[in-house]
Write a protein that holds these residues in place. Structure first.
Motif, PDB file in Angstrom:
ATOM      1  N   LEU A  96      -9.694   9.956  -8.986  1.00  0.00           N
ATOM      2  CA  LEU A  96      -9.132   9.148  -8.118  1.00  0.00           C
ATOM      3  C   LEU A  96      -9.628   9.340  -6.764  1.00  0.00           C
ATOM      4  O   LEU A  96      -9.484  10.158  -6.335  1.00  0.00           O
ATOM      5  CB  LEU A  96      -7.635   9.899  -8.372  1.00  0.00           C
ATOM      6  CG  LEU A  96      -6.736   9.549  -7.755  1.00  0.00           C
ATOM      7  CD1 LEU A  96      -6.101   7.932  -8.132  1.00  0.00           C
ATOM      8  CD2 LEU A  96      -5.467   9.701  -8.208  1.00  0.00           C
ATOM      9  N   GLU A  97      -9.076   7.210  -6.814  1.00  0.00           N
ATOM     10  CA  GLU A  97      -9.673   7.095  -5.648  1.00  0.00           C
ATOM     11  C   GLU A  97      -8.889   7.142  -4.626  1.00  0.00           C
ATOM     12  O   GLU A  97      -8.257   5.762  -5.114  1.00  0.00           O
ATOM     13  CB  GLU A  97     -11.505   6.397  -6.176  1.00  0.00           C
ATOM     14  CG  GLU A  97     -12.031   6.914  -4.900  1.00  0.00           C
ATOM     15  CD  GLU A  97     -13.266   6.410  -5.664  1.00  0.00           C
ATOM     16  OE1 GLU A  97     -14.559   6.594  -5.640  1.00  0.00           O
ATOM     17  OE2 GLU A  97     -12.966   4.869  -4.031  1.00  0.00           O
ATOM     18  N   LEU A  98      -7.646   6.348  -4.159  1.00  0.00           N
ATOM     19  CA  LEU A  98      -7.439   5.910  -3.426  1.00  0.00           C
ATOM     20  C   LEU A  98      -7.552   4.926  -1.670  1.00  0.00           C
ATOM     21  O   LEU A  98      -8.153   5.660  -0.777  1.00  0.00           O
ATOM     22  CB  LEU A  98      -6.207   6.773  -2.886  1.00  0.00           C
ATOM     23  CG  LEU A  98      -5.421   7.632  -3.863  1.00  0.00           C
ATOM     24  CD1 LEU A  98      -4.026   7.930  -3.339  1.00  0.00           C
ATOM     25  CD2 LEU A  98      -4.201   6.263  -5.839  1.00  0.00           C
ATOM     26  N   ILE A  99      -8.574   3.528  -2.110  1.00  0.00           N
ATOM     27  CA  ILE A  99      -8.719   3.249  -1.015  1.00  0.00           C
ATOM     28  C   ILE A  99      -7.379   2.672  -0.030  1.00  0.00           C
ATOM     29  O   ILE A  99      -6.276   2.150  -0.387  1.00  0.00           O
ATOM     30  CB  ILE A  99      -9.076   2.018  -1.884  1.00  0.00           C
ATOM     31  CG1 ILE A  99     -10.140   1.925  -2.657  1.00  0.00           C
ATOM     32  CG2 ILE A  99      -9.549   0.455  -0.586  1.00  0.00           C
ATOM     33  CD1 ILE A  99     -11.380   3.111  -2.687  1.00  0.00           C
ATOM     34  N   GLY A 100      -7.185   2.831   1.267  1.00  0.00           N
ATOM     35  CA  GLY A 100      -6.625   1.659   1.837  1.00  0.00           C
ATOM     36  C   GLY A 100      -6.989   2.055   3.594  1.00  0.00           C
ATOM     37  O   GLY A 100      -8.234   2.037   4.001  1.00  0.00           O
ATOM     38  N   LEU A 101      -5.486   2.115   4.832  1.00  0.00           N
ATOM     39  CA  LEU A 101      -5.974   3.366   5.657  1.00  0.00           C
ATOM     40  C   LEU A 101      -5.559   4.099   5.750  1.00  0.00           C
ATOM     41  O   LEU A 101      -4.427   4.747   5.596  1.00  0.00           O
ATOM     42  CB  LEU A 101      -4.675   1.399   6.340  1.00  0.00           C
ATOM     43  CG  LEU A 101      -5.243   0.469   6.187  1.00  0.00           C
ATOM     44  CD1 LEU A 101      -4.189  -0.361   7.248  1.00  0.00           C
ATOM     45  CD2 LEU A 101      -7.049   0.081   7.098  1.00  0.00           C
ATOM     46  N   CYS A 102      -6.153   4.879   6.714  1.00  0.00           N
ATOM     47  CA  CYS A 102      -5.758   5.733   7.018  1.00  0.00           C
ATOM     48  C   CYS A 102      -4.510   5.802   8.006  1.00  0.00           C
ATOM     49  O   CYS A 102      -4.517   5.202   8.861  1.00  0.00           O
ATOM     50  CB  CYS A 102      -7.246   7.096   7.918  1.00  0.00           C
ATOM     51  SG  CYS A 102      -7.725   6.422   8.738  1.00  0.00           S
TER      52      CYS A 102
ATOM     53  N   ARG B 242     -11.117  11.263   3.588  1.00  0.00           N
ATOM     54  CA  ARG B 242     -10.432  12.469   2.681  1.00  0.00           C
ATOM     55  C   ARG B 242      -9.940  13.292   1.768  1.00  0.00           C
ATOM     56  O   ARG B 242      -9.610  12.230   0.991  1.00  0.00           O
ATOM     57  CB  ARG B 242      -8.484  12.737   4.219  1.00  0.00           C
ATOM     58  CG  ARG B 242      -7.954  13.949   4.192  1.00  0.00           C
ATOM     59  CD  ARG B 242      -6.790  13.173   4.826  1.00  0.00           C
ATOM     60  NE  ARG B 242      -5.428  14.464   5.066  1.00  0.00           N
ATOM     61  CZ  ARG B 242      -4.144  12.907   5.019  1.00  0.00           C
ATOM     62  NH1 ARG B 242      -4.462  12.085   5.338  1.00  0.00           N
ATOM     63  NH2 ARG B 242      -3.572  14.599   4.477  1.00  0.00           N
TER      64      ARG B 242
ATOM     65  N   ILE C 192      -7.603  15.624  -1.122  1.00  0.00           N
ATOM     66  CA  ILE C 192      -5.916  16.174  -1.275  1.00  0.00           C
ATOM     67  C   ILE C 192      -6.042  16.556  -2.210  1.00  0.00           C
ATOM     68  O   ILE C 192      -6.786  16.206  -3.069  1.00  0.00           O
ATOM     69  CB  ILE C 192      -5.169  15.386  -0.549  1.00  0.00           C
ATOM     70  CG1 ILE C 192      -4.198  13.610  -1.636  1.00  0.00           C
ATOM     71  CG2 ILE C 192      -5.211  15.074   1.243  1.00  0.00           C
ATOM     72  CD1 ILE C 192      -4.040  13.048  -1.738  1.00  0.00           C
TER      73      ILE C 192
ATOM     74  N   LEU D 168      -9.364  10.214  -0.303  1.00  0.00           N
ATOM     75  CA  LEU D 168      -8.057   9.135   0.225  1.00  0.00           C
ATOM     76  C   LEU D 168      -9.467   8.271   1.214  1.00  0.00           C
ATOM     77  O   LEU D 168     -10.513   8.576   1.974  1.00  0.00           O
ATOM     78  CB  LEU D 168      -7.805   9.281   1.431  1.00  0.00           C
ATOM     79  CG  LEU D 168      -6.301  10.364   0.672  1.00  0.00           C
ATOM     80  CD1 LEU D 168      -5.782  10.280   1.826  1.00  0.00           C
ATOM     81  CD2 LEU D 168      -5.939   9.707  -0.336  1.00  0.00           C
ATOM     82  N   VAL D 169      -9.900   6.748   1.286  1.00  0.00           N
ATOM     83  CA  VAL D 169     -10.729   6.473   1.457  1.00  0.00           C
ATOM     84  C   VAL D 169     -10.061   5.246   2.426  1.00  0.00           C
ATOM     85  O   VAL D 169      -9.785   4.239   1.841  1.00  0.00           O
ATOM     86  CB  VAL D 169     -11.828   5.436   0.566  1.00  0.00           C
ATOM     87  CG1 VAL D 169     -13.663   4.843   1.275  1.00  0.00           C
ATOM     88  CG2 VAL D 169     -12.386   6.507  -0.762  1.00  0.00           C
ATOM     89  N   CYS D 170     -10.637   5.564   4.314  1.00  0.00           N
ATOM     90  CA  CYS D 170      -9.925   4.444   4.948  1.00  0.00           C
ATOM     91  C   CYS D 170     -10.502   2.867   4.740  1.00  0.00           C
ATOM     92  O   CYS D 170     -12.051   3.345   4.781  1.00  0.00           O
ATOM     93  CB  CYS D 170     -10.183   4.654   6.211  1.00  0.00           C
ATOM     94  SG  CYS D 170      -9.216   3.839   6.821  1.00  0.00           S
ATOM     95  N   LEU D 171     -10.176   1.579   4.660  1.00  0.00           N
ATOM     96  CA  LEU D 171     -10.903   0.385   4.542  1.00  0.00           C
ATOM     97  C   LEU D 171     -11.426   0.369   5.851  1.00  0.00           C
ATOM     98  O   LEU D 171     -12.843  -0.481   5.968  1.00  0.00           O
ATOM     99  CB  LEU D 171      -9.714  -0.674   4.376  1.00  0.00           C
ATOM    100  CG  LEU D 171      -9.954  -0.776   2.978  1.00  0.00           C
ATOM    101  CD1 LEU D 171      -8.238  -1.102   2.660  1.00  0.00           C
ATOM    102  CD2 LEU D 171     -10.471  -0.805   1.563  1.00  0.00           C
TER     103      LEU D 171
END
Lengths: 149, 149
Positions: free
Chosen positions: B126-132, B102, B104, B93-96
């Motif tokens: 698998l990489e999810l880009i978004g906001l923590c 992070r 998971i 989980l990559v925060c913009l």
DNA sequence: ATGGCTGCAAACACTTTGCATCGGC
DNA sequence: GCCGATGCAAAGTGTTTGCAGCCAT
């Protein structure tokens, strides 16, 4: 060649107050027609139709489109970036042997993923690395001929 | 500090006939303790314990470990590579906003994916880009203070 | 006509490589 | 002692940037 197909991306550029140049139109057409090309590949195709275009323009255009979230950058296991028009989410199948990239629809379970454990998902990049059917068969026949991994 | 914890990776290097040097031991320890660091980060930590180590050694070691499939290269949306010991599949989980990463556990549906449409899957990234969660709240409170997107 | 966009070349960041030396086996 | 591994510096990639001229608006 000289006809200019209407494009939502061009509209979007105009909205942003950006200029619609011959170079941008050409690059957009190339990117739309050839998913996950890298900068050099885009430049090569562009150069065939406009010998004067510079690599810097390719990069500047790609960066602009990326900032406006009109294109996505994907890595595909290479040491440089590849680019594609942002559209429906999809999965990339990257072959270890021949390097081919195939796109398939998202796996059912993460199609509708917009939040997970407090994290707000904007984009999902799923890349599966492995062997395409052809290379898999090729390996199998090589092994039987006595060329094990 | 001077004790050398037993490591399956070291064993594997030995099996391959590679030499176990002080540098390799140090780099391995750093990579094991710090997931998804980039080469510069690894070099920085290594340099603190061995001022003579060179960046070239870091890259050569990372390449060796990658070839032996002991470490994975991940991109994390940066323009350079990050490295981590190959272990259980996981999702990034990559925060913009803050750039935090992070990990998971894999999403249920693709945990057991080893073949899809004729393609033989070796690795899944698998990489999810978004906001923590933190940055999401930060944005929300900024907006209410009058700083819209 | 004005200011954004372009081409060119130089600069940059990251990574690899040649070579002499060092050190694991 | 042999040959692989290291350190250094130089060379290679991919990408960005400064600047003068060009062209979409």
């Amino acid at each position: 060649m000289t006809d200019q197909a209407p494009s939502p991306i061009v509209d979007r550029l105009r909205e942003e107050g950006r200029r619609i140049t011959r170079e941008r139109r050409l690059l957009l057409e190339i990117i739309e027609r050839n998913p996950h090309l890298d900068a050099a590949g885009i430049y090569l195709l562009a150069h065939q139709q406009n010998a004067k275009i510079g690599l810097a323009t390719v990069y500047r255009t790609l960066n602009l489109l990326t900032e406006l979230e009109l294109v996505d950058v994907v890595s595909l296991g290479e040491d440089h970036s590849h680019y594609e028009i942002r559209g429906d989410d999809h999965v990339h199948l990257v072959c270890l042997d021949c390097g081919s990239v195939r796109e398939i629809p998202p796996l059912p379970d993460f199609r509708s993923l917009d939040e997970i454990e407090g994290f707000e998902v904007h984009q999902a990049h799923l890349e599966l690395i492995g062997l395409c059917e052809a290379c898999r068969k090729k390996r199998a026949s090589n092994e039987s001929k006595g060329t094990p991994a």
